[in-house]
Write a protein that holds these residues in place. Structure first.
Motif, PDB file in Angstrom:
ATOM      1  N   ILE A  90      57.367  15.225   1.123  1.00  0.00           N
ATOM      2  CA  ILE A  90      56.070  15.775   1.529  1.00  0.00           C
ATOM      3  C   ILE A  90      55.066  15.576   0.400  1.00  0.00           C
ATOM      4  CG2 ILE A  90      54.816  17.900   2.084  1.00  0.00           C
ATOM      5  CD1 ILE A  90      57.360  18.892   3.467  1.00  0.00           C
ATOM      6  N   TRP A  91      53.850  15.156   0.789  1.00  0.00           N
ATOM      7  CA  TRP A  91      52.789  15.083  -0.203  1.00  0.00           C
ATOM      8  C   TRP A  91      51.620  15.959   0.202  1.00  0.00           C
ATOM      9  CZ3 TRP A  91      47.802  13.316   0.718  1.00  0.00           C
ATOM     10  CH2 TRP A  91      47.597  12.487   1.816  1.00  0.00           C
ATOM     11  N   LEU A  92      50.908  16.448  -0.804  1.00  0.00           N
ATOM     12  CA  LEU A  92      49.743  17.286  -0.551  1.00  0.00           C
ATOM     13  C   LEU A  92      48.609  16.877  -1.474  1.00  0.00           C
ATOM     14  CD1 LEU A  92      50.096  20.714  -2.321  1.00  0.00           C
ATOM     15  CD2 LEU A  92      51.984  19.109  -2.348  1.00  0.00           C
ATOM     16  N   ASP A  93      47.399  17.138  -1.029  1.00  0.00           N
ATOM     17  CA  ASP A  93      46.214  16.925  -1.854  1.00  0.00           C
ATOM     18  C   ASP A  93      46.044  18.108  -2.794  1.00  0.00           C
ATOM     19  OD1 ASP A  93      44.813  14.425  -1.192  1.00  0.00           O
ATOM     20  OD2 ASP A  93      44.694  15.256   0.830  1.00  0.00           O
ATOM     21  N   THR A  94      45.299  17.895  -3.877  1.00  0.00           N
ATOM     22  CA  THR A  94      45.127  18.953  -4.863  1.00  0.00           C
ATOM     23  C   THR A  94      44.396  20.180  -4.317  1.00  0.00           C
ATOM     24  OG1 THR A  94      43.157  17.784  -5.650  1.00  0.00           O
ATOM     25  CG2 THR A  94      45.207  17.441  -6.881  1.00  0.00           C
ATOM     26  N   HIS A  95      43.615  20.005  -3.249  1.00  0.00           N
ATOM     27  CA  HIS A  95      42.890  21.159  -2.703  1.00  0.00           C
ATOM     28  C   HIS A  95      43.720  21.946  -1.688  1.00  0.00           C
ATOM     29  CE1 HIS A  95      42.154  18.160   0.455  1.00  0.00           C
ATOM     30  NE2 HIS A  95      42.016  19.177   1.269  1.00  0.00           N
ATOM     31  N   GLU A  96      44.879  21.404  -1.294  1.00  0.00           N
ATOM     32  CA  GLU A  96      45.702  22.117  -0.326  1.00  0.00           C
ATOM     33  C   GLU A  96      46.489  23.231  -1.007  1.00  0.00           C
ATOM     34  OE1 GLU A  96      47.146  19.583   3.202  1.00  0.00           O
ATOM     35  OE2 GLU A  96      47.320  18.239   1.475  1.00  0.00           O
ATOM     36  N   LEU A  97      46.810  24.258  -0.238  1.00  0.00           N
ATOM     37  CA  LEU A  97      47.497  25.418  -0.789  1.00  0.00           C
ATOM     38  C   LEU A  97      48.989  25.144  -0.923  1.00  0.00           C
ATOM     39  CD1 LEU A  97      45.748  28.296   1.203  1.00  0.00           C
ATOM     40  CD2 LEU A  97      45.348  27.638  -1.183  1.00  0.00           C
ATOM     41  N   LEU A  98      49.487  25.269  -2.121  1.00  0.00           N
ATOM     42  CA  LEU A  98      50.914  25.092  -2.359  1.00  0.00           C
ATOM     43  C   LEU A  98      51.721  26.125  -1.577  1.00  0.00           C
ATOM     44  CD1 LEU A  98      53.133  23.604  -3.890  1.00  0.00           C
ATOM     45  CD2 LEU A  98      52.679  25.088  -5.857  1.00  0.00           C
ATOM     46  N   GLU A  99      51.141  27.295  -1.392  1.00  0.00           N
ATOM     47  CA  GLU A  99      51.818  28.360  -0.646  1.00  0.00           C
ATOM     48  C   GLU A  99      52.077  27.965   0.804  1.00  0.00           C
ATOM     49  OE1 GLU A  99      49.223  28.664  -2.547  1.00  0.00           O
ATOM     50  OE2 GLU A  99      49.765  30.082  -4.147  1.00  0.00           O
TER      51      GLU A  99
END
Length: 206
Positions: A90-99
């Motif tokens: 899974i990848w996420l952008d820096t503005h997405e919530l890690l939670e």
């Protein structure tokens, strides 16, 4: 042998990338302004994808796939078998919530790979995300940085717990690899070496 066509750095070497990066179809880019200036960075927690983008994201039927966080959250049943087989990252952008990732998964270490995408190099949130994944959420597997990741940032990304780095195609992976040796000893304690230098070096004989 190292794959010199690859721009992936891991374990102090340039290696072949076994993962297929899945991206969403392009959406409408909204230009935001504040005090007459264009806002370059998305706010943390800001919704940036539409339901149509998520639904229309094409995921390869075979092989290891690295999918966007929003796609995984909305299409979990479809991806369950891939996750069970160890073929899902899974990848996420820096503005997405890690939670949003942590709360939606029973065991974060069931993911062999988590990646963080940097849209612009000046966005320092990637360092906090890496640190939190390692210290608060105890993620133990491969943690990858990709996007606008610069040579001078790799040593500090490593200090925050990142273990692989996908360098932009227009930049030199060999030069970026060398940057991991820019400093012989980090002074402060961090994720990769918890003790500060004054606790690691024996000066009793000096």
């Amino acid at each position: 042998m190292p794959d010199h066509q690859s721009n992936l750095i891991m374990n102090n070497a340039i290696v072949a990338d076994e993962w297929t990066l899945v991206t969403m179809p392009a959406g409408e880019e909204v230009v935001k302004k504040q005090a007459g200036k264009v806002v370059l960075f998305k706010l943390t927690g800001e919704a940036s994808y539409t339901a149509d983008q998520i639904a229309n994201t094409v995921i390869p039927a075979t092989g290891k796939v690295l999918v966007p966080l929003a796609v995984w959250r909305e299409r979990k049943p479809e991806l369950a078998a891939r996750q069970a087989a160890g073929e899902l990252g899974i990848w996420l952008d820096t503005h997405e919530l890690l939670e949003d990732l942590v709360s939606a998964i029973e065991d974060i270490n069931s993911l062999p790979l988590i990646a963080v995408h940097v849209e612009r190099f000046a966005d320092g949130r990637i360092f906090s995300i890496g640190n939190l994944l390692r210290t608060r959420y105890h993620y133990k597997n491969e943690l990858r940085a990709f996007g606008d990741v610069l040579r001078d940032q790799l040593f500090f990304l490593k200090r925050c717990g990142f273990t692989s780095y996908l360098i932009r195609a227009d930049r030199s992976a060999e030069d970026a690899l060398a940057s991991l040796q820019d400093f012989s000893q980090p002074y402060q304690g961090a994720v990769d070496e918890q003790l500060p230098v004054w606790r690691r070096v024996d000066r009793s004989s000096v």
